[in-house]
Design an enzyme around this catalytic site. Structure first.
Site, PDB file in Angstrom:
ATOM      1  N   LYS A  90      36.123  28.365   6.869  1.00 39.09           N
ATOM      2  CA  LYS A  90      34.871  29.343   6.376  1.00 39.09           C
ATOM      3  C   LYS A  90      35.298  29.116   4.805  1.00 39.09           C
ATOM      4  CE  LYS A  90      32.376  31.973   8.899  1.00 39.09           C
ATOM      5  NZ  LYS A  90      30.818  31.636   9.220  1.00 39.09           N
ATOM      6  N   GLY A  92      28.364  40.079  12.038  1.00 38.65           N
ATOM      7  CA  GLY A  92      28.804  41.252  12.347  1.00 38.65           C
ATOM      8  C   GLY A  92      28.528  42.208  12.672  1.00 38.65           C
ATOM      9  N   GLY A  95      29.734  34.215  16.555  1.00 38.86           N
ATOM     10  CA  GLY A  95      31.147  34.508  15.448  1.00 38.86           C
ATOM     11  C   GLY A  95      31.251  35.774  16.398  1.00 38.86           C
TER      12      GLY A  95
END
Lengths: 311, 201
Positions: free
Chosen positions: A98, A170, A252
């Site tokens: 990223k 997240g 993630g």
């Protein structure tokens, strides 16, 4: 060709990359090779090995997973070069990484390292409050997040070869990824149903280039694949987003914040490959190693939302 | 000769593009995700994707043995593209384990990483045609045994090879509009010269 940031006639992507023209078709073609797969966030070489063994199609090299970025705060940047290289050297599957929104110098570092896919990501702290990277100038392909059709087409206009939903990274709460998938699908449906003379008004409302909007009107789909990301935490979550039209899944925090990452990773891979079969999904759910606890999106104050970064 | 029944392995990778290529030829190809879905097929495409993942899923869902068995029984012609071609070949000591059907060994990612991927128009000698070939993290053919035949090269590199009931391309014919190789695959008499006993199609 010009570079991001100046006008001296050089391209960005000359670095370690091969010779020849930058070919958008090759970038999109690579995105298609990832279809039906799971891309896993990893922060160490050891995690990358676990992800590869679990059947990941690619790993995303990060300094911290989104759940930790959310908890710890601070500026979230591109992962360190040493971290990225150690992950690349450990696995044979593609390595993604990223960069901050608009940070074309971080992107040049990743291209020079021959990172396979660059994620210009809202999960990191944006470097530019107005402009994304001119991704056409890079040989490495880019993936960008989008919450709706207009945002997806703006990123494609800038050169993104792959779109993913933003979701709310997240959290372990899949609801925002679902919202974004459904919204993009609904907006494409409305566009397809419109007579041709209304396409320009759609382009105006979507704030997206007319030719790309016309392309969606003609083809009935985006010109690049659309994957799901942001809050996917269980095999059932992965199956849900695949059923809603996502072509692959980014996971993630959902794997390495679970109780047993190897088992959870393998179970999500299994559920993604055969998402439409409830019997397989039951097996995958049984094989899961305890999902991350997470937090509901309602608990995230507006100023802490990651999905509103980028425009 | 009966009509071909075509399947595309759809566990992971670019199966949709192969299905679209067959659809453009008026061939109703079906997705294959389970062992049961192999039943009745005469032709199977193993698409490009991530070879380690596809190997993992072939084992997980117990398709590997059935694909090998049906092929060895002379019932199933297979066309592997990119990672599909890698898996058809023999082991080279690196993961993933291969099916060992094609008498050739392919090395993964032999051109480098994604920034080294490219497109090139290549003359395919055996087909007497030009084709725009897309190479994505492509493999290279390192060994070709007596049971395989090179049908086309790009410079020194073999990019299209065949064996008994097997066709393998190191590039992606599904990513361009030209369905030349999909048509070719459905006519094994054109490429299946190595072992005339193979009777698919």
């Amino acid at each position: 060709m010009k570079t991001n940031g100046n006008d001296d006639g050089k391209t960005n992507g000359s670095g370690g990359a091969g010779a020849g023209e930058i070919d958008f078709e090759v970038k999109v073609g690579f995105a298609r090779m990832l279809q039906g797969g799971v891309i896993m966030d990893v922060t160490t070489a050891e995690e990358a090995r676990i992800a590869e063994d679990a059947g990941a199609v690619a790993v995303m090299a990060l300094e911290r997973v989104p759940a930790d970025i959310r908890k710890e705060g601070g500026v979230a940047r591109m992962a360190s070069v040493d971290r990225i290289v150690s992950i690349q050297e450990t696995v044979s599957i593609p390595t993604m990484a990223k960069v901050r929104i608009g940070h074309f110098q971080e992107a040049q570092v990743l291209e020079e390292l021959k990172v396979d896919f660059i994620d210009e990501s809202e999960v990191l702290t944006p470097a530019d409050s107005e402009h994304h990277i001119d991704k056409h100038l890079f040989r490495a392909p880019f993936v960008c997040g989008a919450r709706n059709l207009g945002e997806a087409l703006r990123r494609i206009a800038e050169g993104a070869a792959l779109i993913r939903t933003k979701g709310e990274a997240g959290t372990g709460d899949v609801s925002e990824a679902v919202r974004h998938l459904r919204l993009i699908r609904a907006e494409m449906g409305a566009l397809k149903a419109a007579p041709r003379e209304e396409v320009l008004a759609h382009a105006k409302r979507l704030a997206a280039p007319y030719d790309l909007v016309l392309g969606v009107w003609q083809e009935g789909r985006l010109p690049v694949p659309n994957f799901a990301a942001g809050g996917v935490a269980t095999p059932a979550d992965a199956a849900l987003v695949m059923s809603l039209g996502a072509e692959s899944v980014f996971v993630g925090s959902g794997i390495f914040k679970s109780e047993d990452p190897a088992r959870t990773g393998a179970a999500i891979v299994k559920a993604t490959a055969r998402y439409a079969e409830p019997g397989i999904l039951v097996e995958a759910c049984r094989e899961t190693g305890g999902a991350m606890k997470g937090m509901a999106v309602e608990q995230v104050p507006p100023e802490a939302q990651l999905q509103t970064r980028g425009w | 000769m009966s009509l071909p029944v075509v399947g595309v392995l759809a566990l992971q990778g670019a199966s949709a593009a192969h299905l679209a290529a067959f659809a453009s030829l008026g061939v109703d190809a079906r997705e294959v995700r389970s062992r049961e879905q192999l039943t009745g097929l005469t032709h199977l495409v193993m698409p490009g994707g991530e070879s380690t993942t596809i190997h993992h899923l072939l084992e997980l869902f117990d398709l590997r043995r059935e694909i090998v068995r049906r092929h060895r029984a002379g019932e199933l012609a297979i066309f592997g593209t990119c990672s599909g071609a890698i898996l058809l070949g023999g082991d080279d000591g690196e993961p993933p384990p291969r099916l060992g059907l094609l008498d050739a060994v392919l090395e993964r990612n032999a051109y480098g990483r994604q920034v080294d991927s490219f497109t090139r128009v290549v003359r395919l000698e055996a087909l007497d045609a030009e084709l725009r070939c897309v190479f994505i993290r492509a493999p290279k053919v390192r060994e070709v045994g007596p049971g395989a035949r090179v049908l086309a090269r790009d410079g020194d590199e073999a990019i299209l090879i065949s064996g008994p009931g097997l066709l393998a391309a190191t590039f992606h014919p599904e990513l361009t509009d030209d369905s030349l190789l999909h048509t070719y695959f459905l006519r094994p008499e054109l490429w299946n010269a190595v072992a005339p006993v193979f009777s698919v199609g």
